[in-house]
Write an enzyme that holds these catalytic residues in place. Structure first.
Site, PDB file in Angstrom:
ATOM      1  N   ASP A 105       0.873  -1.157   0.000  1.00 24.55           N
ATOM      2  CA  ASP A 105       0.000   0.000   0.000  1.00 24.55           C
ATOM      3  C   ASP A 105       0.921   1.222   0.000  1.00 24.55           C
ATOM      4  O   ASP A 105       2.100   1.114   0.360  1.00 24.55           O
ATOM      5  CB  ASP A 105      -0.872  -0.022   1.254  1.00 24.55           C
ATOM      6  CG  ASP A 105      -1.720   1.220   1.401  1.00 24.55           C
ATOM      7  OD1 ASP A 105      -2.291   1.660   0.388  1.00 24.55           O
ATOM      8  OD2 ASP A 105      -1.796   1.755   2.516  1.00 24.55           O
ATOM      9  N   ASP A 107      -0.203   5.031   0.832  1.00 28.21           N
ATOM     10  CA  ASP A 107      -0.491   6.036   1.852  1.00 28.21           C
ATOM     11  C   ASP A 107      -0.392   5.450   3.259  1.00 28.21           C
ATOM     12  O   ASP A 107      -0.924   4.374   3.541  1.00 28.21           O
ATOM     13  CB  ASP A 107      -1.891   6.618   1.643  1.00 28.21           C
ATOM     14  CG  ASP A 107      -2.014   7.337   0.309  1.00 28.21           C
ATOM     15  OD1 ASP A 107      -1.031   7.984  -0.094  1.00 28.21           O
ATOM     16  OD2 ASP A 107      -3.077   7.256  -0.319  1.00 28.21           O
ATOM     17  N   GLU A 114      -1.601  10.324   4.102  1.00 32.05           N
ATOM     18  CA  GLU A 114      -2.603   9.897   3.140  1.00 32.05           C
ATOM     19  C   GLU A 114      -2.617  10.938   2.025  1.00 32.05           C
ATOM     20  O   GLU A 114      -3.011  12.089   2.234  1.00 32.05           O
ATOM     21  CB  GLU A 114      -3.978   9.800   3.802  1.00 32.05           C
ATOM     22  CG  GLU A 114      -4.080   8.721   4.866  1.00 32.05           C
ATOM     23  CD  GLU A 114      -4.107   7.319   4.272  1.00 32.05           C
ATOM     24  OE1 GLU A 114      -4.625   7.150   3.141  1.00 32.05           O
ATOM     25  OE2 GLU A 114      -3.618   6.384   4.943  1.00 32.05           O
ATOM     26  N   ARG A 152     -15.052  11.486  -1.813  1.00 37.04           N
ATOM     27  CA  ARG A 152     -13.918  12.385  -1.597  1.00 37.04           C
ATOM     28  C   ARG A 152     -13.585  13.179  -2.855  1.00 37.04           C
ATOM     29  O   ARG A 152     -13.277  14.373  -2.794  1.00 37.04           O
ATOM     30  CB  ARG A 152     -12.706  11.586  -1.112  1.00 37.04           C
ATOM     31  CG  ARG A 152     -12.866  11.080   0.317  1.00 37.04           C
ATOM     32  CD  ARG A 152     -11.678  10.265   0.774  1.00 37.04           C
ATOM     33  NE  ARG A 152     -11.609   8.972   0.089  1.00 37.04           N
ATOM     34  CZ  ARG A 152     -10.659   8.064   0.307  1.00 37.04           C
ATOM     35  NH1 ARG A 152      -9.695   8.321   1.179  1.00 37.04           N
ATOM     36  NH2 ARG A 152     -10.675   6.914  -0.336  1.00 37.04           N
ATOM     37  N   SER A 196      -2.429   0.662  -4.662  1.00 36.89           N
ATOM     38  CA  SER A 196      -2.975   1.724  -3.820  1.00 36.89           C
ATOM     39  C   SER A 196      -4.332   2.224  -4.299  1.00 36.89           C
ATOM     40  O   SER A 196      -4.621   2.232  -5.499  1.00 36.89           O
ATOM     41  CB  SER A 196      -1.990   2.906  -3.803  1.00 36.89           C
ATOM     42  OG  SER A 196      -2.541   4.021  -3.142  1.00 36.89           O
ATOM     43  N   GLY A 197      -5.133   2.654  -3.329  1.00 40.45           N
ATOM     44  CA  GLY A 197      -6.374   3.336  -3.647  1.00 40.45           C
ATOM     45  C   GLY A 197      -6.142   4.808  -3.914  1.00 40.45           C
ATOM     46  O   GLY A 197      -7.083   5.556  -4.188  1.00 40.45           O
ATOM     47  N   LYS A 246      -7.665  -4.814  -4.340  1.00 37.03           N
ATOM     48  CA  LYS A 246      -6.309  -5.278  -4.045  1.00 37.03           C
ATOM     49  C   LYS A 246      -6.181  -6.799  -4.126  1.00 37.03           C
ATOM     50  O   LYS A 246      -5.204  -7.297  -4.700  1.00 37.03           O
ATOM     51  CB  LYS A 246      -5.852  -4.728  -2.696  1.00 37.03           C
ATOM     52  CG  LYS A 246      -5.662  -3.211  -2.748  1.00 37.03           C
ATOM     53  CD  LYS A 246      -5.178  -2.601  -1.460  1.00 37.03           C
ATOM     54  CE  LYS A 246      -5.016  -1.094  -1.607  1.00 37.03           C
ATOM     55  NZ  LYS A 246      -4.513  -0.436  -0.387  1.00 37.03           N
ATOM     56  N   ASP A 267      -1.403  -0.578   5.857  1.00 39.66           N
ATOM     57  CA  ASP A 267      -1.937  -0.127   7.146  1.00 39.66           C
ATOM     58  C   ASP A 267      -3.441  -0.260   7.261  1.00 39.66           C
ATOM     59  O   ASP A 267      -3.993  -0.078   8.351  1.00 39.66           O
ATOM     60  CB  ASP A 267      -1.571   1.344   7.370  1.00 39.66           C
ATOM     61  CG  ASP A 267      -2.353   2.263   6.430  1.00 39.66           C
ATOM     62  OD1 ASP A 267      -3.162   3.068   6.924  1.00 39.66           O
ATOM     63  OD2 ASP A 267      -2.165   2.164   5.208  1.00 39.66           O
TER      64      ASP A 267
END
Length: 312
Positions: A105, A107, A114, A152, A196-197, A246, A267
């Site tokens: 990951d 962030d 992040e 977001r 990663s997102g 993922k 995380d």
């Protein structure tokens, strides 16, 4: 909430709040502190110091930077004080030693913040607060990731110019020990992926520094822009645009690359979803500790040096 932790001369390394002395910005010093000697002081050899650090690590306080700064203090007479938190630590260690690939990951794992929160805060304090709340809920698993991502981006609507300005004024920093760990993996012939997102526009520069091929070794979301650079949405076809993305990336890598052992490190709850098909999941809490991740990870660490030690 746990008390802040202060190392003499460094200030608070847990809450990382800041204060000012004259015109100089300094680290916040909380009145509820546990004062610990700095490395190199004779007092640092006191066994009570070792027990204090270990107790703090067990309760999951944010000690990534502290553990790195005090690495000599955390070792005595060859004894290792690596994390012993996890549901299957030996599996995680063996998987890491034998990994064909390691997926990170980004962030709060590869970097200390992040990225989406940093971008939002650069736009306005109000947007920063709203986006940070969504991020915390998504990482903790209480809001489906694709819902949080869409919400977001609707709050921010970042332009290409906004992202360029953010990356110039607030470049993301690597977590302590991350670069050394990636180098150790590459030395062993292990392929490193960033899954990663977050957004490719912010992750690609990180990949370049780490020597990760941004065209084939990065899986992340892609913000779309109009001809003038205005926000135009995001690519919903990316694996990581939805919950479960993922594990799909890991499964695809195993099928197309023939990998037998893949380790996921991160995380958040979305990272833990990747096990299986990942052989093991190592939770990283050096920046932020998520309760679900700490309880469910095969191995939970706050210091990348623990992982480097396994490889050596």
């Amino acid at each position: 909430a746990p008390a802040c932790v202060r190392v003499e001369g460094l200030g608070c390394l847990v809450c990382e709040r800041e204060s000012w002395e004259g015109n100089k910005k300094v680290r916040h010093v909380c009145p509820r502190t546990l004062s610990l000697p700095r490395p190199g002081n004779p007092e640092s050899e006191d066994p009570m110091t070792f027990r204090a650090f270990n107790t703090l690590a067990r309760v999951g306080i944010r000690l990534g930077s502290l553990a790195t700064a005090t690495r000599p203090v955390l070792r005595m007479s060859g004894r290792s004080f690596a994390s012993a938190v996890g549901v299957n630590i030996e599996l995680a260690k063996e998987s890491l030693k034998n990994a064909d690939a390691v997926c990170f990951d980004v962030d709060s794992t590869v970097v200390t913040e992040e990225g989406i929160d940093v971008l939002a805060a650069s736009l306005s304090p109000e947007k920063g607060e709203k986006v940070a709340e969504y991020t915390a809920n998504a990482m903790g698993g209480s809001v489906p990731f694709h819902v949080a991502l869409s919400a977001r981006l609707e709050i921010m609507e970042p332009s290409m110019q906004d992202i360029d300005k953010c990356m110039t004024e607030h470049p993301l920093e690597f977590s302590p020990g991350l670069e050394a760990f990636v180098a150790a993996l590459k030395k062993r012939g292990t392929t490193v992926y960033l899954v990663s997102g977050g957004f490719r526009q912010m992750i690609n520069p990180i990949a370049d520094v780490l020597g990760v091929d941004k065209d084939v070794e990065v899986y992340a979301n892609n913000i779309l822009f109009k001809e003038d650079g205005a926000y135009a949405g995001f690519d919903e076809k990316e694996f990581t645009s939805r919950a479960g993305g993922k594990p799909r990336v890991v499964e695809m890598l195993k099928e197309t690359k023939g990998y037998k052992t893949v380790v996921m490190i991160g995380d958040g709850a979305t990272d833990m979803e990747a096990r299986p098909p990942a052989s093991a999941f190592i939770g990283y809490g050096g920046i932020a500790v998520r309760a679900a991740v700490k309880e469910g990870a095969d191995w939970f660490v706050t210091d990348f040096q623990d992982l480097i030690d396994v490889l050596e």
